[in-house]
Design a protein around this motif. Sequence first.
Motif: not given
Length: 204
Positions: A183-204
């Motif tokens: 449900a929470n990913t249904k409306m995500m664009s590829d660009a939004q998915i890439q951005a979220v992945a980049a953000y969580v990868a940056s966390l420590r």
Amino acid sequence: MHRWDMRALRRRALGLFACLSVSAALAQTAAPDAKALERGARLIGFCANCHGANGNSTAPEIPNLAGQNPAYLEEQMRRFVDGRRKDPFMSGLIKAMSPAERADAVAYLAAQTMQPSAPPAPAAQIAEGRSYYAKVCFRCHGEQARGDATVPRLAGQQPGYVVKSLKRYRDGTGERLEPVMAANTKMMSDAQIQAVAAYVASLR
């Protein structure tokens, strides 16, 4: 019995309950047994071929297991054993392990420090991912993306793996069709998915 006696008994009961609760919490967060960690280190030797030394993957689409929440790791192993998760390689390896061996492997992996290897993404992409995460993802994965007993830690995770997982949830492919994630990913664009992945990868 006098009224004040009842109040005193209630206070004592509440105090005892609090002590027991603290003791239970301490027991759950106690450091793993040194022998269990030693056994786990030997057991995950074959895992290093894909997940990297000490559970730190160097492959973009293979997840880091170091520092992952132990209860979550245990549940994923159970899913490979009972068939809720399927992978020709992983399923066979995990099924070959005894419950005690799985527990030792989990204890070792959870005790390791995650050491992300992915290069940093552009600042603008990370900022976009932070904004989206703060609106949606934090409700389950936490403000610092560390999850809990049933929700995986995403902080420091391989961005390629996060992208692949989010697209599978969005597109309804793969065997892990979690309703909340779908449900929470249904409306995500590829660009939004890439951005979220980049953000969580940056966390420590």
